[in-house]
Scaffold this motif. Structure first.
Motif, PDB file in Angstrom:
ATOM      1  N   VAL A 134     -36.908 -20.606   9.692  1.00  0.00           N
ATOM      2  CA  VAL A 134     -35.514 -20.152   9.621  1.00  0.00           C
ATOM      3  C   VAL A 134     -35.458 -18.652   9.303  1.00  0.00           C
ATOM      4  CG1 VAL A 134     -33.328 -20.377   8.371  1.00  0.00           C
ATOM      5  CG2 VAL A 134     -34.626 -22.431   8.995  1.00  0.00           C
ATOM      6  N   HIS A 135     -36.302 -18.209   8.381  1.00  0.00           N
ATOM      7  CA  HIS A 135     -36.337 -16.786   8.036  1.00  0.00           C
ATOM      8  C   HIS A 135     -36.677 -15.949   9.267  1.00  0.00           C
ATOM      9  CE1 HIS A 135     -37.871 -12.994   6.365  1.00  0.00           C
ATOM     10  NE2 HIS A 135     -36.952 -13.184   5.438  1.00  0.00           N
ATOM     11  N   SER A 136     -37.680 -16.382  10.013  1.00  0.00           N
ATOM     12  CA  SER A 136     -38.089 -15.655  11.218  1.00  0.00           C
ATOM     13  C   SER A 136     -36.959 -15.606  12.244  1.00  0.00           C
ATOM     14  CB  SER A 136     -39.333 -16.309  11.825  1.00  0.00           C
ATOM     15  OG  SER A 136     -39.744 -15.610  12.963  1.00  0.00           O
ATOM     16  N   ALA A 137     -36.294 -16.724  12.443  1.00  0.00           N
ATOM     17  CA  ALA A 137     -35.195 -16.762  13.414  1.00  0.00           C
ATOM     18  C   ALA A 137     -34.055 -15.850  12.989  1.00  0.00           C
ATOM     19  CB  ALA A 137     -34.687 -18.195  13.583  1.00  0.00           C
ATOM     20  N   ARG A 138     -33.759 -15.849  11.706  1.00  0.00           N
ATOM     21  CA  ARG A 138     -32.621 -15.076  11.209  1.00  0.00           C
ATOM     22  C   ARG A 138     -32.939 -13.593  11.021  1.00  0.00           C
ATOM     23  NH1 ARG A 138     -27.208 -16.661  10.943  1.00  0.00           N
ATOM     24  NH2 ARG A 138     -27.188 -18.915  11.161  1.00  0.00           N
ATOM     25  N   THR A 139     -34.198 -13.204  11.150  1.00  0.00           N
ATOM     26  CA  THR A 139     -34.549 -11.788  11.017  1.00  0.00           C
ATOM     27  C   THR A 139     -35.143 -11.248  12.318  1.00  0.00           C
ATOM     28  OG1 THR A 139     -36.673 -12.354  10.000  1.00  0.00           O
ATOM     29  CG2 THR A 139     -34.852 -11.851   8.515  1.00  0.00           C
ATOM     30  N   LYS A 140     -36.286 -11.751  12.704  1.00  0.00           N
ATOM     31  CA  LYS A 140     -36.957 -11.215  13.894  1.00  0.00           C
ATOM     32  C   LYS A 140     -36.163 -11.465  15.171  1.00  0.00           C
ATOM     33  CE  LYS A 140     -41.590 -11.423  11.997  1.00  0.00           C
ATOM     34  NZ  LYS A 140     -41.779 -12.364  10.919  1.00  0.00           N
ATOM     35  N   MET A 141     -35.599 -12.664  15.283  1.00  0.00           N
ATOM     36  CA  MET A 141     -34.848 -12.992  16.496  1.00  0.00           C
ATOM     37  C   MET A 141     -33.635 -12.076  16.668  1.00  0.00           C
ATOM     38  SD  MET A 141     -33.459 -16.724  17.513  1.00  0.00           S
ATOM     39  CE  MET A 141     -32.315 -16.984  18.835  1.00  0.00           C
ATOM     40  N   ILE A 142     -32.899 -11.839  15.583  1.00  0.00           N
ATOM     41  CA  ILE A 142     -31.722 -10.978  15.690  1.00  0.00           C
ATOM     42  C   ILE A 142     -32.130  -9.542  15.995  1.00  0.00           C
ATOM     43  CG2 ILE A 142     -31.442 -10.442  13.218  1.00  0.00           C
ATOM     44  CD1 ILE A 142     -28.553 -11.262  15.587  1.00  0.00           C
ATOM     45  N   GLN A 143     -33.258  -9.086  15.422  1.00  0.00           N
ATOM     46  CA  GLN A 143     -33.739  -7.742  15.719  1.00  0.00           C
ATOM     47  C   GLN A 143     -34.115  -7.608  17.193  1.00  0.00           C
ATOM     48  OE1 GLN A 143     -36.789  -7.338  12.710  1.00  0.00           O
ATOM     49  NE2 GLN A 143     -35.396  -6.289  11.342  1.00  0.00           N
ATOM     50  N   GLU A 144     -34.740  -8.633  17.759  1.00  0.00           N
ATOM     51  CA  GLU A 144     -35.103  -8.597  19.178  1.00  0.00           C
ATOM     52  C   GLU A 144     -33.865  -8.533  20.063  1.00  0.00           C
ATOM     53  OE1 GLU A 144     -37.720 -11.889  19.922  1.00  0.00           O
ATOM     54  OE2 GLU A 144     -39.307 -11.048  18.655  1.00  0.00           O
ATOM     55  N   VAL A 145     -32.828  -9.264  19.689  1.00  0.00           N
ATOM     56  CA  VAL A 145     -31.582  -9.234  20.468  1.00  0.00           C
ATOM     57  C   VAL A 145     -31.008  -7.821  20.476  1.00  0.00           C
ATOM     58  CG1 VAL A 145     -29.180 -10.011  20.483  1.00  0.00           C
ATOM     59  CG2 VAL A 145     -31.029 -11.670  20.173  1.00  0.00           C
ATOM     60  N   TYR A 146     -30.970  -7.182  19.315  1.00  0.00           N
ATOM     61  CA  TYR A 146     -30.444  -5.820  19.229  1.00  0.00           C
ATOM     62  C   TYR A 146     -31.358  -4.821  19.930  1.00  0.00           C
ATOM     63  CZ  TYR A 146     -26.476  -6.706  16.137  1.00  0.00           C
ATOM     64  OH  TYR A 146     -25.279  -7.113  15.621  1.00  0.00           O
ATOM     65  N   ASP A 147     -32.682  -5.056  19.885  1.00  0.00           N
ATOM     66  CA  ASP A 147     -33.614  -4.157  20.574  1.00  0.00           C
ATOM     67  C   ASP A 147     -33.406  -4.198  22.087  1.00  0.00           C
ATOM     68  OD1 ASP A 147     -34.757  -3.163  18.288  1.00  0.00           O
ATOM     69  OD2 ASP A 147     -36.541  -4.435  18.379  1.00  0.00           O
ATOM     70  N   GLU A 148     -33.065  -5.378  22.613  1.00  0.00           N
ATOM     71  CA  GLU A 148     -32.808  -5.503  24.053  1.00  0.00           C
ATOM     72  C   GLU A 148     -31.550  -4.735  24.436  1.00  0.00           C
ATOM     73  OE1 GLU A 148     -32.693  -9.590  25.281  1.00  0.00           O
ATOM     74  OE2 GLU A 148     -34.646 -10.002  24.368  1.00  0.00           O
ATOM     75  N   SER A 149     -30.502  -4.927  23.657  1.00  0.00           N
ATOM     76  CA  SER A 149     -29.236  -4.257  23.948  1.00  0.00           C
ATOM     77  C   SER A 149     -28.274  -4.496  22.791  1.00  0.00           C
ATOM     78  CB  SER A 149     -28.633  -4.812  25.238  1.00  0.00           C
ATOM     79  OG  SER A 149     -27.375  -4.248  25.474  1.00  0.00           O
ATOM     80  N   PRO A 150     -27.623  -3.461  22.293  1.00  0.00           N
ATOM     81  CA  PRO A 150     -26.638  -3.687  21.234  1.00  0.00           C
ATOM     82  C   PRO A 150     -25.458  -4.484  21.786  1.00  0.00           C
ATOM     83  CG  PRO A 150     -26.533  -1.417  21.993  1.00  0.00           C
ATOM     84  CD  PRO A 150     -27.703  -2.064  22.679  1.00  0.00           C
ATOM     85  N   PRO A 151     -24.770  -5.213  20.934  1.00  0.00           N
ATOM     86  CA  PRO A 151     -23.626  -5.992  21.416  1.00  0.00           C
ATOM     87  C   PRO A 151     -22.528  -5.094  21.984  1.00  0.00           C
ATOM     88  CG  PRO A 151     -23.890  -6.216  19.029  1.00  0.00           C
ATOM     89  CD  PRO A 151     -25.002  -5.369  19.512  1.00  0.00           C
ATOM     90  N   ASP A 152     -21.796  -5.651  22.924  1.00  0.00           N
ATOM     91  CA  ASP A 152     -20.697  -4.915  23.543  1.00  0.00           C
ATOM     92  C   ASP A 152     -19.735  -4.387  22.488  1.00  0.00           C
ATOM     93  OD1 ASP A 152     -21.695  -5.448  26.062  1.00  0.00           O
ATOM     94  OD2 ASP A 152     -20.362  -7.151  26.430  1.00  0.00           O
ATOM     95  N   GLY A 153     -19.403  -3.125  22.598  1.00  0.00           N
ATOM     96  CA  GLY A 153     -18.414  -2.495  21.744  1.00  0.00           C
ATOM     97  C   GLY A 153     -18.957  -1.874  20.469  1.00  0.00           C
ATOM     98  N   LEU A 154     -20.194  -2.198  20.076  1.00  0.00           N
ATOM     99  CA  LEU A 154     -20.744  -1.700  18.819  1.00  0.00           C
ATOM    100  C   LEU A 154     -20.791  -0.169  18.784  1.00  0.00           C
ATOM    101  CD1 LEU A 154     -22.175  -2.867  16.153  1.00  0.00           C
ATOM    102  CD2 LEU A 154     -24.263  -2.070  17.257  1.00  0.00           C
ATOM    103  N   GLU A 155     -21.366   0.427  19.822  1.00  0.00           N
ATOM    104  CA  GLU A 155     -21.492   1.885  19.859  1.00  0.00           C
ATOM    105  C   GLU A 155     -20.131   2.557  19.974  1.00  0.00           C
ATOM    106  OE1 GLU A 155     -25.966   2.352  21.695  1.00  0.00           O
ATOM    107  OE2 GLU A 155     -24.299   2.217  23.118  1.00  0.00           O
ATOM    108  N   GLU A 156     -19.206   1.932  20.668  1.00  0.00           N
ATOM    109  CA  GLU A 156     -17.873   2.505  20.820  1.00  0.00           C
ATOM    110  C   GLU A 156     -17.127   2.525  19.490  1.00  0.00           C
ATOM    111  OE1 GLU A 156     -19.422   1.315  24.699  1.00  0.00           O
ATOM    112  OE2 GLU A 156     -19.233   0.205  22.821  1.00  0.00           O
ATOM    113  N   VAL A 157     -17.290   1.462  18.707  1.00  0.00           N
ATOM    114  CA  VAL A 157     -16.594   1.382  17.415  1.00  0.00           C
ATOM    115  C   VAL A 157     -17.037   2.506  16.479  1.00  0.00           C
ATOM    116  CG1 VAL A 157     -16.428   0.014  15.275  1.00  0.00           C
ATOM    117  CG2 VAL A 157     -16.066  -1.091  17.481  1.00  0.00           C
ATOM    118  N   VAL A 158     -18.342   2.781  16.424  1.00  0.00           N
ATOM    119  CA  VAL A 158     -18.829   3.806  15.490  1.00  0.00           C
ATOM    120  C   VAL A 158     -18.930   5.186  16.131  1.00  0.00           C
ATOM    121  CG1 VAL A 158     -20.068   2.136  14.056  1.00  0.00           C
ATOM    122  CG2 VAL A 158     -21.283   3.298  15.908  1.00  0.00           C
ATOM    123  N   GLY A 159     -18.868   5.269  17.453  1.00  0.00           N
ATOM    124  CA  GLY A 159     -18.934   6.556  18.129  1.00  0.00           C
ATOM    125  C   GLY A 159     -20.319   7.169  18.119  1.00  0.00           C
ATOM    126  N   ALA A 160     -21.352   6.317  18.154  1.00  0.00           N
ATOM    127  CA  ALA A 160     -22.734   6.805  18.138  1.00  0.00           C
ATOM    128  C   ALA A 160     -23.623   5.802  18.849  1.00  0.00           C
ATOM    129  CB  ALA A 160     -23.210   7.005  16.705  1.00  0.00           C
TER     130      ALA A 160
END
Length: 115
Positions: A61-87
């Motif tokens: 569970v720890h691996s899924a909740r840490t490494k898996m989420i990091q891999e998802v973000y490494d592939e591509s940030p979620p839609d709208g994330l960069e627009e919200v913060v402007g970076a």
């Protein structure tokens, strides 16, 4: 809470709900320099809590909740994330304390976002 933080938290919650079947019940986020630091409470599903009852299950569970989420973000940030913060999103650092069902995520961006 500012609209910017509210919108940022909504993006985080939606992605984790879509990915794990349950998003955090509560999120607090602060922007510091080029980072968004989020504390997420109430993340685990009842099934994850049950699985985490053993040492092997806890590691899974720890691996899924840490490494898996990091891999998802490494592939591509979620839609709208960069627009919200402007970076541009650079990297996600994430960890969870299963016993207390609290996670911390640090989002690193390419420029200051706290203004």
């Amino acid at each position: 809470m500012s609209k910017k933080i509210h919108d940022f938290n909504d993006i985080i919650r939606k992605l984790r709900k879509d990915l794990f079947g349950k998003g955090p019940e509560r999120i607090t986020t602060i922007f510091v320099d080029n980072m968004a630091i989020s504390t997420l409470y109430g993340n685990l599903t009842p099934t994850e809590k049950f699985i985490a009852g053993t040492r092997e299950g806890k590691e899974m569970v720890h691996s899924a909740r840490t490494k898996m989420i990091q891999e998802v973000y490494d592939e591509s940030p979620p839609d709208g994330l960069e627009e919200v913060v402007g970076a541009k999103f650079i990297h996600l650092f994430s960890d969870i304390k299963l016993e207390d069902d609290i996670a911390v995520s640090v989002f690193l961006f390419d420029r200051i976002i706290d203004q």
